[in-house]
Design an enzyme around this catalytic site. Structure first.
Site, PDB file in Angstrom:
ATOM      1  CE  LYS A  75      -1.796   1.452   4.070  1.00  7.38           C
ATOM      2  NZ  LYS A  75      -1.552   2.838   4.500  1.00  7.38           N
ATOM      3  CG  ASN A  76       2.133   2.812   3.628  1.00  6.37           C
ATOM      4  OD1 ASN A  76       0.982   3.162   3.352  1.00  6.37           O
ATOM      5  ND2 ASN A  76       2.528   2.539   4.859  1.00  6.37           N
ATOM      6  CB  CYS A 129      -3.459  11.643  12.300  1.00  7.64           C
ATOM      7  SG  CYS A 129      -3.158   9.917  11.980  1.00  7.64           S
ATOM      8  NE  ARG A 169       0.839  10.121  10.343  1.00  4.85           N
ATOM      9  CZ  ARG A 169       0.362   9.184   9.534  1.00  4.85           C
ATOM     10  NH1 ARG A 169      -0.838   8.698   9.723  1.00  4.85           N
ATOM     11  NH2 ARG A 169       1.085   8.750   8.524  1.00  4.85           N
ATOM     12  CG  ASP A 197       3.065   1.213   9.728  1.00  2.00           C
ATOM     13  OD1 ASP A 197       2.701   2.069  10.550  1.00  2.00           O
ATOM     14  OD2 ASP A 197       3.346   1.490   8.546  1.00  2.00           O
ATOM     15  NE  ARG A 223      -7.252   4.630   5.351  1.00  2.00           N
ATOM     16  CZ  ARG A 223      -6.817   5.771   5.843  1.00  2.00           C
ATOM     17  NH1 ARG A 223      -7.340   6.242   6.938  1.00  2.00           N
ATOM     18  NH2 ARG A 223      -5.855   6.441   5.237  1.00  2.00           N
TER      19      ARG A 223
HETATM   20  C1  EPZ Z   1       4.554   6.678   6.722  1.00  2.00           C
HETATM   21  O1  EPZ Z   1       3.855   7.771   7.290  1.00  2.00           O
HETATM   22  C2  EPZ Z   1       3.537   5.573   6.528  1.00  2.00           C
HETATM   23  N1  EPZ Z   1       2.478   6.023   5.639  1.00  2.00           N
HETATM   24  C3  EPZ Z   1       2.967   5.157   7.884  1.00  2.00           C
HETATM   25  O2  EPZ Z   1       2.094   4.059   7.676  1.00  2.00           O
HETATM   26  C4  EPZ Z   1       4.111   4.731   8.799  1.00  2.00           C
HETATM   27  O3  EPZ Z   1       3.589   4.469  10.085  1.00  2.00           O
HETATM   28  C5  EPZ Z   1       5.147   5.848   8.906  1.00  2.00           C
HETATM   29  O4  EPZ Z   1       5.606   6.225   7.569  1.00  2.00           O
HETATM   30  C6  EPZ Z   1       6.379   5.456   9.711  1.00  2.00           C
HETATM   31  O5  EPZ Z   1       6.966   4.322   9.151  1.00  2.00           O
HETATM   32  C7  EPZ Z   1       2.665   6.054   4.333  1.00  2.00           C
HETATM   33  O6  EPZ Z   1       3.735   5.772   3.798  1.00  2.00           O
HETATM   34  C8  EPZ Z   1       1.495   6.434   3.507  1.00  2.00           C
HETATM   35  P1  EPZ Z   1       6.804   9.858   8.937  1.00  2.00           P
HETATM   36  P2  EPZ Z   1       4.541   9.226   7.334  1.00  2.00           P
HETATM   37  O7  EPZ Z   1       6.813  11.155   8.214  1.00  2.00           O
HETATM   38  O8  EPZ Z   1       5.363   9.396   6.142  1.00  2.00           O
HETATM   39  C9  EPZ Z   1       6.876  13.136  12.461  1.00  2.00           C
HETATM   40  C10 EPZ Z   1       0.129   2.764   8.003  1.00  2.00           C
HETATM   41  O9  EPZ Z   1      -0.439   2.186   8.986  1.00  2.00           O
HETATM   42  N2  EPZ Z   1       6.908  14.173  11.417  1.00  2.00           N
HETATM   43  O10 EPZ Z   1       7.948   8.935   8.751  1.00  2.00           O
HETATM   44  O11 EPZ Z   1       3.449  10.184   7.599  1.00  2.00           O
HETATM   45  C11 EPZ Z   1       5.577  12.333  12.497  1.00  2.00           C
HETATM   46  O12 EPZ Z   1       4.571  13.030  13.217  1.00  2.00           O
HETATM   47  C12 EPZ Z   1       0.736   4.117   8.140  1.00  2.00           C
HETATM   48  O13 EPZ Z   1       0.178   2.257   6.869  1.00  2.00           O
HETATM   49  C13 EPZ Z   1       7.034  15.502  11.781  1.00  2.00           C
HETATM   50  O14 EPZ Z   1       7.087  15.861  12.965  1.00  2.00           O
HETATM   51  O15 EPZ Z   1       5.440   9.074   8.622  1.00  2.00           O
HETATM   52  C14 EPZ Z   1       6.029  11.064  13.139  1.00  2.00           C
HETATM   53  O16 EPZ Z   1       6.059  11.222  14.528  1.00  2.00           O
HETATM   54  C15 EPZ Z   1       0.374   4.883   9.341  1.00  2.00           C
HETATM   55  N3  EPZ Z   1       7.082  16.450  10.788  1.00  2.00           N
HETATM   56  C16 EPZ Z   1       7.447  10.861  12.601  1.00  2.00           C
HETATM   57  O17 EPZ Z   1       7.855  12.161  12.140  1.00  2.00           O
HETATM   58  C17 EPZ Z   1       7.022  16.110   9.467  1.00  2.00           C
HETATM   59  O18 EPZ Z   1       7.067  17.021   8.617  1.00  2.00           O
HETATM   60  C18 EPZ Z   1       7.607   9.897  11.448  1.00  2.00           C
HETATM   61  O19 EPZ Z   1       6.602  10.153  10.482  1.00  2.00           O
HETATM   62  C19 EPZ Z   1       6.913  14.755   9.109  1.00  2.00           C
HETATM   63  C20 EPZ Z   1       6.861  13.803  10.104  1.00  2.00           C
END
Ligand code: EPZ
Length: 422
Positions: free
Chosen positions: A22-23, A118, A123, A308, A400
């Site tokens: 998916k991702n 969220c 996020r 995840d 999803r």
């Molecule tokens: C991706 O989300 C995945 N989603 C998530 O999968 C997964 O949990 C996550 O990566 C971590 O592996 C997709 O790829 C669509 P991050 P993403 O940016 O990219 C913080 C699932 O169940 N952050 O790596 O949104 C954030 O809040 C999902 O399939 C900031 O603070 O995750 C988090 O605490 C859920 N500022 C951490 O970084 C930013 O600008 C990591 O988030 C960006 C992120």
């Protein structure tokens, strides 16, 4: 609203085919906006998130044609007709924020809704926006939307992320491929999804080095062309179904699974006394007669233990022998499955980013619900090991991210069925 009924039925036996990721697929779909030519994706998972993103891409002028019963798609963004990604869709699917990089890279302009709240954490998207600003974009936040403009195009820059973000790395990568000059992304995500995106972009003509390491270097090119790309196996679906025989007993072969995608989980399962082996078609997971041992887990960016899979691992630890500590380091609110597991008889104490789980002999079926995808599936797994019936509501979360979940588990002897709302 539909629900899933799980009746604990003992050991599993059989095979489960693993779908496309998916991702990965969602980010590849966004990358279609970078070229006038068609991008063909195969091994596409049939999931509601894919449908939601297709709707968004169509609203921007990208044509989406499904082939092979939805398992392949051709995305053609010959002309970008709108540069606005509306709130109604972005709020449903955060990954749609990843149209920002491709849109500004190709059009020099984009208006993308902020995703909003969220269930699993704040996020934020500050890292995405800081990177684009470093590349010369002017960013304004107005009425819940990000307005990004780079009328003279983006230019390469040095981006040092303070911590790893999958989404920000991928958005920056997509923005950088058409920028003027060289972009260096430090502390880049090393997730297989990010590597797959880089490989697809390379096949489209992008110049990228270092994907899969902490430093990605991109030399901008004038334009990209179309290609055909096969979506890799979904490592989170794979990990989820690896935990199924670990929790219910028995042995399952995961067709298309690869250990390199789930190394951290495979190591933890082995530490807990579960056998993980390679086969000619994928991976096999087997639980013998010995009890599962409690193991401690801390989530981390790839190659660490994936956030995840934390909920699913917690479900397993609920009936393990001993006490385990699960630490969530990626999202600040990702233990919402704990109170639901407690309703099934689990002993869990959540304190900040840690959850201490003391294994019990047997979980008991109960009506439960969850507020996100992975939490929901952890309750299905718990139901496999529970005595009696577990009814998991809010099934739309599962749809999803898990294609044909009931069918796949039933194929291994589990009693899992969808109950349609009256
Ligand atoms: C991706 O989300 C995945 N989603 C998530 O999968 C997964 O949990 C996550 O990566 C971590 O592996 C997709 O790829 C669509 P991050 P993403 O940016 O990219 C913080 C699932 O169940 N952050 O790596 O949104 C954030 O809040 C999902 O399939 C900031 O603070 O995750 C988090 O605490 C859920 N500022 C951490 O970084 C930013 O600008 C990591 O988030 C960006 C992120």
């Amino acid at each position: 609203m539909d629900s899933i009924l799980v009746t604990g039925n003992g050991a599993l036996s059989g095979e489960i085919p693993i779908a496309g990721a998916k991702n990965t697929c969602l980010k590849l779909m966004c990358a279609a906006l970078l070229t006038e030519d068609p991008l063909t994706l195969t091994n596409v998972p049939r999931l509601s998130d894919v449908t939601t993103l297709s709707t968004l891409l169509e609203s921007l002028g990208c044509e989406v044609a499904l082939l092979q019963n939805g398992h392949a798609m051709v995305l053609s963004a010959a002309e970008i007709k709108s540069r606005v990604a509306h709130y109604d869709i972005v709020r449903k699917l955060r990954a749609s924020f990843n149209v920002l990089g491709p849109l500004i890279g190709r059009c020099g302009e984009a208006v993308v809704s902020l995703p909003g709240g969220c269930a699993i954490g704040a996020r934020k998207v500050d890292l995405h926006l800081d990177a684009l600003e470093k590349m010369g974009a002017e960013i304004e936040l107005k009425e819940g939307y990000v307005h990004a403009a780079a009328p003279r195009g983006l230019r390469g820059a040095r981006i040092d992320f303070p911590f790893v973000s999958v989404g920000a790395t991928e958005n920056t990568l997509c923005a950088a491929v058409l920028a003027k000059g060289t972009t260096v992304i430090r502390n880049a995500a090393r997730e297989p999804d990010t590597v797959a995106l880089a490989e697809c972009l390379q096949a489209m003509g992008a110049q990228i080095d270092g994907a899969g390491t902490g430093e990605i270097v991109v030399d901008g090119v004038d334009q990209l062309h179309g290609t055909t790309h096969r979506v890799i196996a979904d490592r989170i679906e794979l990990g989820t179904y690896m935990i199924a025989p670990a929790i219910a007993g028995g042995s399952v072969e995961l067709i298309g699974g690869e250990r390199r995608l789930v190394g951290a989980l495979a190591d933890k399962l082995e530490e807990a006394g579960i056998e993980v082996g390679d086969t000619s078609r994928g991976l096999t997971v087997r639980r013998g007669n010995a009890p599962v041992k409690a193991v401690d887990v801390a989530t981390a960016p790839f190659p660490g233990f994936p956030t995840d899979l934390q909920a699913q691992m917690m479900a397993l630890m609920c009936t393990a022998e001993g006490t385990s500590v699960l630490e969530e380091t990626i999202f600040e609110n990702r233990f919402m499955h704990a109170p639901e597991l407690i309703r099934m008889g689990a002993e869990i104490d959540v304190h900040g980013g840690h959850a201490t789980v003391t294994g019990v002999e047997r979980l008991k079926g109960a009506p439960v619900m969850a507020t996100d995808l992975r939490a929901s599936v952890s309750l299905i797994l718990a139901g496999l090991a529970a005595e009696g019936e577990t009814v998991v509501s809010r099934v739309y979360h599962l749809d999803r991210g898990y294609e044909r979940l009931e069918e796949k588990l039933r194929g291994c002897g589990a009693l899992v069925e969808r109950v349609e709302a009256a």
